[in-house]
Design an enzyme around this catalytic site. Sequence first.
Site, PDB file in Angstrom:
ATOM      1  N   GLY A   8       8.934 -44.807  -7.175  1.00 59.45           N
ATOM      2  CA  GLY A   8       8.788 -43.813  -7.924  1.00 59.45           C
ATOM      3  C   GLY A   8       7.600 -42.949  -6.925  1.00 59.45           C
ATOM      4  N   SER A  10       8.650 -39.412  -6.627  1.00 57.35           N
ATOM      5  CA  SER A  10       8.757 -38.715  -7.245  1.00 57.35           C
ATOM      6  C   SER A  10       7.517 -37.558  -7.730  1.00 57.35           C
ATOM      7  CB  SER A  10      10.527 -37.953  -8.122  1.00 57.35           C
ATOM      8  OG  SER A  10      10.185 -39.011  -9.716  1.00 57.35           O
ATOM      9  N   GLY A  12       3.684 -37.870 -10.113  1.00 51.65           N
ATOM     10  CA  GLY A  12       2.554 -38.533 -10.893  1.00 51.65           C
ATOM     11  C   GLY A  12       1.261 -39.493  -9.524  1.00 51.65           C
ATOM     12  N   TYR A 140       4.679 -51.658 -23.758  1.00 50.68           N
ATOM     13  CA  TYR A 140       4.743 -51.237 -22.609  1.00 50.68           C
ATOM     14  C   TYR A 140       3.657 -52.662 -21.908  1.00 50.68           C
ATOM     15  CZ  TYR A 140       2.115 -48.565 -19.592  1.00 50.68           C
ATOM     16  OH  TYR A 140       1.844 -47.925 -17.654  1.00 50.68           O
TER      17      TYR A 140
HETATM   18  N1  LIG Z   1      -0.490 -41.568 -16.525  1.00 51.93           N
HETATM   19  C1  LIG Z   1      -0.810 -42.660 -17.006  1.00 51.93           C
HETATM   20  O1  LIG Z   1      -1.226 -42.586 -17.834  1.00 51.93           O
HETATM   21  C2  LIG Z   1      -0.712 -44.025 -16.266  1.00 51.93           C
HETATM   22  C3  LIG Z   1      -1.577 -44.999 -16.786  1.00 51.93           C
HETATM   23  C4  LIG Z   1      -1.932 -46.172 -16.550  1.00 51.93           C
HETATM   24  C5  LIG Z   1      -0.767 -47.056 -15.109  1.00 51.93           C
HETATM   25  N2  LIG Z   1       0.534 -46.331 -14.706  1.00 51.93           N
HETATM   26  C6  LIG Z   1       1.521 -47.019 -14.497  1.00 51.93           C
HETATM   27  O2  LIG Z   1       0.907 -45.587 -13.462  1.00 51.93           O
HETATM   28  C7  LIG Z   1       2.443 -45.537 -12.553  1.00 51.93           C
HETATM   29  C8  LIG Z   1       3.266 -44.522 -11.975  1.00 51.93           C
HETATM   30  O3  LIG Z   1       2.661 -43.718 -13.743  1.00 51.93           O
HETATM   31  P1  LIG Z   1       2.447 -41.794 -13.199  1.00 51.93           P
HETATM   32  O4  LIG Z   1       1.741 -41.754 -14.377  1.00 51.93           O
HETATM   33  O5  LIG Z   1       2.884 -41.200 -11.774  1.00 51.93           O
HETATM   34  O6  LIG Z   1       4.086 -41.398 -14.114  1.00 51.93           O
HETATM   35  P2  LIG Z   1       5.461 -40.208 -13.511  1.00 51.93           P
HETATM   36  O7  LIG Z   1       5.057 -39.529 -13.034  1.00 51.93           O
HETATM   37  O8  LIG Z   1       6.342 -40.557 -15.115  1.00 51.93           O
HETATM   38  O9  LIG Z   1       5.804 -41.296 -12.498  1.00 51.93           O
HETATM   39  C9  LIG Z   1       6.639 -42.603 -12.756  1.00 51.93           C
HETATM   40  C10 LIG Z   1       8.160 -42.395 -11.535  1.00 51.93           C
HETATM   41  O10 LIG Z   1       8.413 -43.857 -11.686  1.00 51.93           O
HETATM   42  C11 LIG Z   1       9.816 -43.285 -11.428  1.00 51.93           C
HETATM   43  N3  LIG Z   1      11.025 -43.763 -11.835  1.00 51.93           N
HETATM   44  C12 LIG Z   1      10.800 -44.202 -13.706  1.00 51.93           C
HETATM   45  N4  LIG Z   1      11.505 -45.598 -13.426  1.00 51.93           N
HETATM   46  C13 LIG Z   1      12.308 -45.723 -12.162  1.00 51.93           C
HETATM   47  C14 LIG Z   1      13.233 -46.718 -11.710  1.00 51.93           C
HETATM   48  N5  LIG Z   1      13.840 -47.566 -12.287  1.00 51.93           N
HETATM   49  N6  LIG Z   1      13.709 -46.755 -10.123  1.00 51.93           N
HETATM   50  C15 LIG Z   1      12.457 -46.219  -9.672  1.00 51.93           C
HETATM   51  N7  LIG Z   1      11.510 -45.202  -9.647  1.00 51.93           N
HETATM   52  C16 LIG Z   1      12.002 -45.657 -11.098  1.00 51.93           C
HETATM   53  C17 LIG Z   1       9.576 -41.817 -11.815  1.00 51.93           C
HETATM   54  O11 LIG Z   1      11.046 -41.611 -11.259  1.00 51.93           O
HETATM   55  P3  LIG Z   1      11.946 -40.225 -11.673  1.00 51.93           P
HETATM   56  O12 LIG Z   1      11.173 -39.075 -11.173  1.00 51.93           O
HETATM   57  O13 LIG Z   1      13.404 -40.458 -11.434  1.00 51.93           O
HETATM   58  O14 LIG Z   1      12.241 -40.432 -12.799  1.00 51.93           O
HETATM   59  C18 LIG Z   1       8.368 -41.202 -11.244  1.00 51.93           C
HETATM   60  O15 LIG Z   1       8.434 -41.424  -9.922  1.00 51.93           O
HETATM   61  C19 LIG Z   1       3.514 -46.259 -13.673  1.00 51.93           C
HETATM   62  O16 LIG Z   1       4.071 -47.382 -13.451  1.00 51.93           O
HETATM   63  C20 LIG Z   1       2.792 -45.989 -15.209  1.00 51.93           C
HETATM   64  O17 LIG Z   1       2.980 -47.676 -15.643  1.00 51.93           O
HETATM   65  C21 LIG Z   1       0.435 -44.572 -15.632  1.00 51.93           C
END
Ligand SMILES: NC(=O)c1ccc[n+]([C@@H]2O[C@H](COP(=O)([O-])OP(=O)(O)OC[C@H]3O[C@@H](n4cnc5c(N)ncnc54)[C@H](OP(=O)(O)O)[C@@H]3O)[C@@H](O)[C@H]2O)c1
Length: 247
Positions: A8, A10, A12, A140
């Site tokens: 992941g 791409s 964040g 979630y």
């Molecule tokens: N942001 C928050 O508030 C928060 C808080 C706690 C935990 N998290 C966790 O942190 C992690 C990263 O989240 P983020 O905040 O950076 O969000 P984000 O910007 O939406 O990034 C999520 C990443 O996961 C990828 N992804 C989604 N489905 C996938 C799949 N089937 N196979 C491979 N890659 C996939 C997305 O790729 P695409 O570009 O292809 O969609 C993107 O690169 C996640 O596990 C999330 O649950 C986030």
Amino acid sequence: MNTVLITGCSSGYGLETARHFLAKGWRVVATMRTPREGLLPRSDRLHVLPLDVTQPGSIAAAVEAAGPIDVLVNNAGVGVVGAFEATSMETAREVFDTNTFGVMAMMQAVIPQFRQRRAGVIVNVTSSVTLAAMPLAGVYTASKMAITGLTGSVAFELAAFNVRVKLVEPGYAPTTRFADNGAARMQGLIPETYMGFAQPIFAAFANPTAVTTEKDVAEVVWQAANDPSERLHFAAGADAQALARAR
Ligand SMILES: NC(=O)c1ccc[n+]([C@@H]2O[C@H](COP(=O)([O-])OP(=O)(O)OC[C@H]3O[C@@H](n4cnc5c(N)ncnc54)[C@H](OP(=O)(O)O)[C@@H]3O)[C@@H](O)[C@H]2O)c1
């Protein structure tokens, strides 16, 4: 030179974590569902590979192409916000396919090489919702709590082979695509009867007192990947660290 494979990348947390490990001199296998050039600095230590964690063939091809790795960071994840009774089983399965079964499949894809070399670290990125329950995030939270349980159990199994397994628990980051992505899945998942309850929660999220940044998470993933102890939990971000302390 050490090699990390991150899912992941791409956007964040994953993208910033890839930048961080590159800056530390590691070989970085930055995986994305749809690889894009130009997101990361040019480097002969950077390898961008396609990987969708819900597709077994895609996992096998990426792990094969990556060559030997030292650290796996399971960062890819999707969110969903909604009242539990209104969240369909189809949506729940979709979330679990990425957040839970995707992580399990990635772990199984690398454990044999780690076990044989008697070295390696797996860092599973969950969420601060596993530290303290949050309303309107039941599915979630369940998808991430499953990984908390799995990680604790497998950490014991793999310690015998000198392989470490860690949890990074980030707080809320309004700056990644995550909130939009969770909200996109929310359509219709907050029935009118829940609105009075939901509005103050959304208002609090619109004006958070403490948040997590991409850099917070990248730094904590780095610490977890390099931590030689048996420590399992690494809260990331001011809000998550406050929750961990309160707990
Ligand atoms: N942001 C928050 O508030 C928060 C808080 C706690 C935990 N998290 C966790 O942190 C992690 C990263 O989240 P983020 O905040 O950076 O969000 P984000 O910007 O939406 O990034 C999520 C990443 O996961 C990828 N992804 C989604 N489905 C996938 C799949 N089937 N196979 C491979 N890659 C996939 C997305 O790729 P695409 O570009 O292809 O969609 C993107 O690169 C996640 O596990 C999330 O649950 C986030």
